[in-house]
Motif scaffolding. Structure first.
Motif, mmCIF file in Angstrom:
data_model
loop_
_atom_site.group_PDB
_atom_site.id
_atom_site.type_symbol
_atom_site.label_atom_id
_atom_site.label_comp_id
_atom_site.label_asym_id
_atom_site.label_seq_id
_atom_site.Cartn_x
_atom_site.Cartn_y
_atom_site.Cartn_z
ATOM 1 N N GLN A 236 80.590 34.251 88.378
ATOM 2 C CA GLN A 236 81.075 35.187 87.383
ATOM 3 C C GLN A 236 79.988 36.166 86.981
ATOM 4 O OE1 GLN A 236 84.119 35.658 86.972
ATOM 5 N NE2 GLN A 236 84.927 34.486 85.242
ATOM 6 N N VAL A 237 80.377 37.414 86.806
ATOM 7 C CA VAL A 237 79.443 38.434 86.340
ATOM 8 C C VAL A 237 79.989 38.993 85.035
ATOM 9 C CG1 VAL A 237 78.300 40.607 86.840
ATOM 10 C CG2 VAL A 237 78.770 38.992 88.690
ATOM 11 N N GLN A 238 79.107 39.214 84.108
ATOM 12 C CA GLN A 238 79.518 39.690 82.796
ATOM 13 C C GLN A 238 78.678 40.889 82.386
ATOM 14 O OE1 GLN A 238 79.047 36.734 79.703
ATOM 15 N NE2 GLN A 238 80.552 37.704 78.376
ATOM 16 N N LEU A 239 79.329 41.853 81.752
ATOM 17 C CA LEU A 239 78.636 42.997 81.171
ATOM 18 C C LEU A 239 78.696 42.865 79.661
ATOM 19 C CD1 LEU A 239 79.971 46.019 83.264
ATOM 20 C CD2 LEU A 239 77.885 44.691 83.621
ATOM 21 N N VAL A 240 77.544 42.947 79.029
ATOM 22 C CA VAL A 240 77.476 42.847 77.577
ATOM 23 C C VAL A 240 76.822 44.104 77.031
ATOM 24 C CG1 VAL A 240 76.589 41.553 75.608
ATOM 25 C CG2 VAL A 240 77.365 40.339 77.661
ATOM 26 N N GLU A 241 77.539 44.773 76.140
ATOM 27 C CA GLU A 241 77.051 46.009 75.546
ATOM 28 C C GLU A 241 76.545 45.736 74.132
ATOM 29 O OE1 GLU A 241 80.632 48.368 77.812
ATOM 30 O OE2 GLU A 241 80.777 47.699 75.761
ATOM 31 N N SER A 242 75.610 46.567 73.695
ATOM 32 C CA SER A 242 75.120 46.498 72.329
ATOM 33 C C SER A 242 74.714 47.885 71.870
ATOM 34 C CB SER A 242 73.931 45.536 72.224
ATOM 35 O OG SER A 242 72.878 45.972 73.038
ATOM 36 N N GLY A 243 74.587 48.034 70.559
ATOM 37 C CA GLY A 243 74.170 49.310 70.004
ATOM 38 C C GLY A 243 75.221 49.987 69.155
ATOM 39 N N GLU A 244 76.311 49.293 68.932
ATOM 40 C CA GLU A 244 77.388 49.867 68.115
ATOM 41 C C GLU A 244 76.847 50.292 66.751
ATOM 42 O OE1 GLU A 244 81.149 47.788 68.064
ATOM 43 O OE2 GLU A 244 81.163 47.844 65.891
ATOM 44 N N GLY A 245 77.377 51.447 66.276
ATOM 45 C CA GLY A 245 76.906 51.847 64.965
ATOM 46 C C GLY A 245 77.524 53.103 64.420
ATOM 47 N N LEU A 246 77.209 53.341 63.169
ATOM 48 C CA LEU A 246 77.618 54.546 62.443
ATOM 49 C C LEU A 246 76.367 55.395 62.232
ATOM 50 C CD1 LEU A 246 79.504 56.256 60.616
ATOM 51 C CD2 LEU A 246 78.907 54.706 58.747
ATOM 52 N N VAL A 247 76.455 56.652 62.589
ATOM 53 C CA VAL A 247 75.298 57.539 62.474
ATOM 54 C C VAL A 247 75.755 58.899 61.963
ATOM 55 C CG1 VAL A 247 75.473 58.295 64.869
ATOM 56 C CG2 VAL A 247 73.273 58.424 63.690
ATOM 57 N N GLN A 248 74.876 59.568 61.232
ATOM 58 C CA GLN A 248 75.211 60.893 60.717
ATOM 59 C C GLN A 248 75.062 61.939 61.809
ATOM 60 O OE1 GLN A 248 72.676 61.544 57.330
ATOM 61 N NE2 GLN A 248 74.056 60.445 55.956
ATOM 62 N N PRO A 249 75.782 63.044 61.679
ATOM 63 C CA PRO A 249 75.614 64.126 62.654
ATOM 64 C C PRO A 249 74.153 64.546 62.762
ATOM 65 C CG PRO A 249 77.535 64.530 61.290
ATOM 66 C CD PRO A 249 76.836 63.331 60.701
ATOM 67 N N GLY A 250 73.714 64.755 63.990
ATOM 68 C CA GLY A 250 72.320 65.088 64.236
ATOM 69 C C GLY A 250 71.452 63.882 64.470
ATOM 70 N N GLY A 251 71.988 62.716 64.239
ATOM 71 C CA GLY A 251 71.233 61.490 64.400
ATOM 72 C C GLY A 251 71.204 60.998 65.834
ATOM 73 N N SER A 252 70.572 59.846 66.010
ATOM 74 C CA SER A 252 70.409 59.256 67.342
ATOM 75 C C SER A 252 70.877 57.809 67.350
ATOM 76 C CB SER A 252 68.933 59.303 67.764
ATOM 77 O OG SER A 252 68.475 60.623 67.869
ATOM 78 N N LEU A 253 71.255 57.378 68.531
ATOM 79 C CA LEU A 253 71.681 55.998 68.712
ATOM 80 C C LEU A 253 71.451 55.631 70.166
ATOM 81 C CD1 LEU A 253 73.063 53.867 66.853
ATOM 82 C CD2 LEU A 253 75.235 54.519 67.919
ATOM 83 N N ARG A 254 71.117 54.367 70.388
ATOM 84 C CA ARG A 254 70.898 53.895 71.757
ATOM 85 C C ARG A 254 71.880 52.781 72.056
ATOM 86 N NH1 ARG A 254 66.314 52.870 75.560
ATOM 87 N NH2 ARG A 254 66.709 50.851 76.545
ATOM 88 N N LEU A 255 72.535 52.904 73.192
ATOM 89 C CA LEU A 255 73.426 51.856 73.678
ATOM 90 C C LEU A 255 72.765 51.144 74.850
ATOM 91 C CD1 LEU A 255 76.863 53.722 73.736
ATOM 92 C CD2 LEU A 255 75.832 52.424 71.866
ATOM 93 N N ASP A 256 72.944 49.846 74.900
ATOM 94 C CA ASP A 256 72.419 49.058 76.008
ATOM 95 C C ASP A 256 73.529 48.238 76.647
ATOM 96 O OD1 ASP A 256 69.790 48.951 73.877
ATOM 97 O OD2 ASP A 256 69.363 49.333 75.998
ATOM 98 N N CYS A 257 73.404 48.018 77.940
ATOM 99 C CA CYS A 257 74.373 47.195 78.661
ATOM 100 C C CYS A 257 73.600 46.306 79.631
ATOM 101 C CB CYS A 257 75.359 48.082 79.409
ATOM 102 S SG CYS A 257 76.514 47.179 80.477
#
Length: 121
Positions: A1-22
């Motif tokens: 079995q292979v699984q993909l797990v994502e992280s980095g969910e969030g609320l950010v203001q316009p102009g802000g930054s966020l990083r998602l990982d998988c």
């Protein structure tokens, strides 16, 4: 079995930054292309960015210059750095990979469960 797990969910203001990982885990022989898609409410899923095992990248016009996709082949991970976020970037983001479980099997496509990114004042 292979699984993909994502992280980095969030609320950010316009102009802000966020990083998602998988992260891909399980029985993996090789991963070819890794991608991020997104789906906003009431809209079709769209390709945001992709990166091959050789490091070649492509981006949707709407995110060029703001988002950066990267991967770590040794760790079977892919990341999406999102800068200068806009309200229209609000969506569920999905990780997507093409991989082989053994040297003798064909490539298969896997999807992550999705992670919500909300850009709002």
């Amino acid at each position: 079995q292979v699984q993909l797990v994502e992280s980095g969910e969030g609320l950010v203001q316009p102009g802000g930054s966020l990083r998602l990982d998988c992260s891909a885990s399980g029985s993996i022989y090789t991963i070819y292309t890794m991608r991020w898609y997104r789906q906003a409410p009431g809209k079709q899923r769209e390709l945001v960015a992709g990166i091959t095992s050789a490091g070649s990248t492509n981006y949707a016009d709407s995110v060029k210059g703001r988002f950066t996709i990267s991967r770590d082949n040794a760790k079977n991970t892919v990341a999406l750095q999102m800068n200068s976020l806009k309200p229209e970037d609000t969506a569920v983001y999905f990780c997507n990979v093409d991989l082989k479980r053994t040297a003798y099997t064909r490539y298969i496509e896997l999807w992550g469960q999705g992670t919500l990114v909300t850009v709002s004042p």
